[in-house]
Design a protein around this motif. Structure first.
Motif, short mmCIF file in Angstrom:
data_model
loop_
_atom_site.label_atom_id
_atom_site.label_comp_id
_atom_site.label_asym_id
_atom_site.label_seq_id
_atom_site.Cartn_x
_atom_site.Cartn_y
_atom_site.Cartn_z
N ILE A 223 0.85 -1.21 0.00
CA ILE A 223 0.00 0.00 0.00
C ILE A 223 0.88 1.25 0.00
CG2 ILE A 223 -1.60 1.34 1.42
CD1 ILE A 223 -2.93 -1.28 2.21
N GLU A 224 1.95 1.25 0.80
CA GLU A 224 2.86 2.40 0.83
C GLU A 224 3.55 2.60 -0.52
OE1 GLU A 224 5.52 1.76 4.02
OE2 GLU A 224 3.99 2.04 5.59
N GLN A 225 3.90 1.51 -1.17
CA GLN A 225 4.54 1.63 -2.48
C GLN A 225 3.58 2.23 -3.51
OE1 GLN A 225 5.79 -2.41 -3.28
NE2 GLN A 225 7.64 -2.25 -1.98
N VAL A 226 2.32 1.82 -3.47
CA VAL A 226 1.32 2.39 -4.38
C VAL A 226 1.14 3.88 -4.10
CG1 VAL A 226 -1.13 2.37 -5.01
CG2 VAL A 226 0.11 0.21 -4.71
N ASN A 227 1.10 4.24 -2.82
CA ASN A 227 0.94 5.65 -2.46
C ASN A 227 2.11 6.49 -2.97
OD1 ASN A 227 -1.44 5.03 -1.14
ND2 ASN A 227 -0.47 4.85 0.88
N GLU A 228 3.34 5.96 -2.82
CA GLU A 228 4.52 6.70 -3.26
C GLU A 228 4.50 6.93 -4.78
OE1 GLU A 228 7.83 4.47 -1.91
OE2 GLU A 228 7.56 4.99 0.22
N ARG A 229 3.93 5.99 -5.51
CA ARG A 229 3.92 6.09 -6.98
C ARG A 229 2.80 7.02 -7.48
NH1 ARG A 229 3.25 0.47 -9.53
NH2 ARG A 229 3.10 1.81 -11.38
N PHE A 230 1.61 6.93 -6.88
CA PHE A 230 0.45 7.57 -7.49
C PHE A 230 -0.01 8.86 -6.80
CE2 PHE A 230 0.21 3.21 -9.04
CZ PHE A 230 -0.06 3.42 -10.37
N VAL A 231 0.31 9.06 -5.54
CA VAL A 231 -0.11 10.31 -4.88
C VAL A 231 0.46 11.54 -5.58
CG1 VAL A 231 0.07 11.68 -2.77
CG2 VAL A 231 -0.62 9.27 -2.65
N PRO A 232 1.75 11.57 -5.96
CA PRO A 232 2.28 12.76 -6.66
C PRO A 232 1.60 13.04 -8.00
CG PRO A 232 4.08 11.39 -5.81
CD PRO A 232 2.82 10.58 -5.68
N LEU A 233 0.93 12.03 -8.57
CA LEU A 233 0.27 12.22 -9.86
C LEU A 233 -1.12 12.87 -9.72
CD1 LEU A 233 1.10 8.78 -11.54
CD2 LEU A 233 2.38 10.92 -11.68
N HIS A 234 -1.58 13.04 -8.49
CA HIS A 234 -2.93 13.56 -8.26
C HIS A 234 -2.87 14.74 -7.30
CE1 HIS A 234 -4.86 10.18 -10.36
NE2 HIS A 234 -3.92 9.43 -9.81
N PRO A 235 -2.73 15.96 -7.82
CA PRO A 235 -2.65 17.15 -6.96
C PRO A 235 -3.95 17.42 -6.21
CG PRO A 235 -2.80 17.78 -9.28
CD PRO A 235 -2.59 16.30 -9.26
N GLU A 236 -5.05 16.77 -6.60
CA GLU A 236 -6.31 16.97 -5.88
C GLU A 236 -6.32 16.29 -4.52
OE1 GLU A 236 -7.13 13.69 -9.01
OE2 GLU A 236 -5.85 15.44 -8.72
N ILE A 237 -5.32 15.46 -4.24
CA ILE A 237 -5.20 14.84 -2.91
C ILE A 237 -4.62 15.87 -1.95
CG2 ILE A 237 -4.07 13.02 -1.58
CD1 ILE A 237 -4.17 11.25 -4.04
N THR A 238 -5.33 16.14 -0.87
CA THR A 238 -4.90 17.19 0.07
C THR A 238 -4.17 16.64 1.29
OG1 THR A 238 -7.08 17.10 1.16
CG2 THR A 238 -6.80 18.69 -0.63
N GLN A 239 -4.37 15.35 1.61
CA GLN A 239 -3.67 14.73 2.73
C GLN A 239 -3.17 13.35 2.30
OE1 GLN A 239 -5.79 14.67 6.47
NE2 GLN A 239 -6.71 16.67 6.11
N GLU A 240 -2.06 12.96 2.86
CA GLU A 240 -1.50 11.65 2.55
C GLU A 240 -2.47 10.55 2.95
OE1 GLU A 240 1.34 10.69 1.07
OE2 GLU A 240 1.86 12.78 0.61
N PRO A 241 -2.56 9.48 2.16
CA PRO A 241 -3.44 8.37 2.52
C PRO A 241 -3.05 7.78 3.87
CG PRO A 241 -2.72 8.18 0.24
CD PRO A 241 -1.91 9.29 0.85
N VAL A 242 -4.07 7.41 4.62
CA VAL A 242 -3.85 6.83 5.96
C VAL A 242 -4.47 5.44 5.99
CG1 VAL A 242 -4.34 7.06 8.41
CG2 VAL A 242 -3.87 9.10 7.04
N SER A 243 -3.66 4.43 6.31
CA SER A 243 -4.16 3.06 6.44
C SER A 243 -4.55 2.80 7.88
CB SER A 243 -3.10 2.06 5.98
OG SER A 243 -3.55 0.74 6.18
N LEU A 244 -5.79 2.37 8.08
CA LEU A 244 -6.27 2.09 9.43
C LEU A 244 -6.06 0.63 9.81
CD1 LEU A 244 -9.63 4.09 9.33
CD2 LEU A 244 -7.35 4.87 9.99
N GLY A 245 -5.41 -0.14 8.92
CA GLY A 245 -5.11 -1.53 9.21
C GLY A 245 -6.30 -2.44 9.00
N LEU A 246 -6.14 -3.66 9.41
CA LEU A 246 -7.17 -4.67 9.24
C LEU A 246 -8.26 -4.44 10.29
CD1 LEU A 246 -7.57 -7.13 7.35
CD2 LEU A 246 -6.74 -8.56 9.22
N MET A 247 -9.50 -4.38 9.81
CA MET A 247 -10.58 -4.10 10.74
C MET A 247 -11.84 -4.85 10.34
SD MET A 247 -11.12 -0.15 9.60
CE MET A 247 -11.97 0.17 11.13
N ASP A 248 -12.74 -4.95 11.30
CA ASP A 248 -14.01 -5.62 11.10
C ASP A 248 -14.96 -4.64 10.40
OD1 ASP A 248 -16.37 -6.98 11.20
OD2 ASP A 248 -16.32 -7.36 13.37
#
Length: 298
Positions: A223-248
């Motif tokens: 997930i971090e690798q995907v974020n590093e590759r694609f977040v810079p390509l989308h200036p409309e993203i205002t905050q870094e993606p946050v993973s909340l982990g495995l959840m119910d």
């Protein structure tokens, strides 16, 4: 005797018809056609003049209004959607006022007592005042919606069970276009709670279902690798993606949840793009993505 009686009746009928015919001929001949034609031509010229002035003033006024708002659009720190709303409302009010004066001038010219009509309209309006409460409520509520800048043209909003893009706002109704193309004409009196999705940053929430035995350390790395590759390509993203982990996610089903904050209106596109990228990268790394939720067994 009968012949004389029939002859007398026939003579009376002929005389009556002759008198009526003579009356209409005399009436027709007494009409001052010259004055009537002259008055008709004069009225027609005046009507043409009224319409000519109306269209000229309407054209000049609308051009002036359009250029005024166009100049404002060139300035910074001004909401374009707010300008679109005020632009549309100003045009509607201006055209309505011009139409009223045109109707007043035409009615006055042809001899209809406009003052009497207005007085009568006042009486009729008073008689129907109880039935017009809904209309008045629309106007009052619409005024405060515009005054408080609750919605503007282009905003994505939710009114009760209606969600879509605002395409028109006036004092009577607000028009919302649903995402399936449906046009909803909402009377302003029914707008009690406004959920405006276009004023602040919006959250894209992504759930990726996983099996209970999944290697979460590997999942987080991908997930971090995907974020590093694609977040810079989308200036409309205002905050870094946050993973909340495995959840119910309900009923004992498991998923990894990721939150991404974006500019309003971009959350759905970002959600779809990153969901596909996450799933593609995880699948490529050999991690199984269940086609249906996998229920946790106690």
């Amino acid at each position: 005797m009968n012949n004389q009686s029939d002859s007398s009746v026939t003579t009376e009928v002929v005389d009556s018809v002759a008198k009526q015919t003579s009356f209409f001929i005399e009436f027709w001949q007494n009409i001052d056609w010259k004055s009537l034609l002259s008055a008709g031509i004069s009225k027609a010229i005046q009507m043409f003049f009224f319409f000519f002035v109306y269209f000229i003033i309407k054209k000049i006024g609308n051009v002036f209004i359009t250029r005024t708002f166009k100049n404002y659009r060139g300035k910074k720190n001004i909401s374009l959607s707010r300008l679109d709303t005020l632009d549309n409302l100003t045009h509607n009010i201006y055209n309505a006022v011009l139409g009223f004066f045109l109707a007043y001038a035409i009615l006055s010219e042809i001899g209809i007592p406009v003052g009497t009509l207005l007085a009568g309209a006042g009486v009729i309006g008073l008689a129907f005042s109880l039935g017009a409460q809904g209309f008045v409520s629309d106007i009052v509520n619409g005024f405060f919606i515009l005054l408080e800048k609750q919605v503007d043209i282009g905003d994505v909003v939710t009114f009760s069970d209606i969600t879509g893009t605002v395409v028109d706002v006036n004092l009577k109704t607000t028009t919302v276009k649903s995402f399936d193309g449906t046009l909803n004409f909402v009377p302003n009196r029914y707008i009690t709670i406004v959920s405006n999705l276009s004023r602040e940053d919006m959250r894209a929430r992504i759930n990726i279902r996983l099996e209970p035995s999944v290697d979460m350390e590997k999942v987080n790395t991908i997930i971090e690798q995907v974020n590093e590759r694609f977040v810079p390509l989308h200036p409309e993203i205002t905050q870094e993606p946050v993973s909340l982990g495995l959840m119910d996610i309900g009923d004992g089903f498991l998923a990894v949840r990721i939150h991404i904050f974006t500019l309003n209106g971009s959350q759905y596109d970002i959600q779809n793009i990153f969901f596909q990228e996450y799933v593609g990268a995880l699948t490529k790394a050999g991690i199984t993505i269940p086609a249906t939720p996998v229920k946790i067994t106690p």
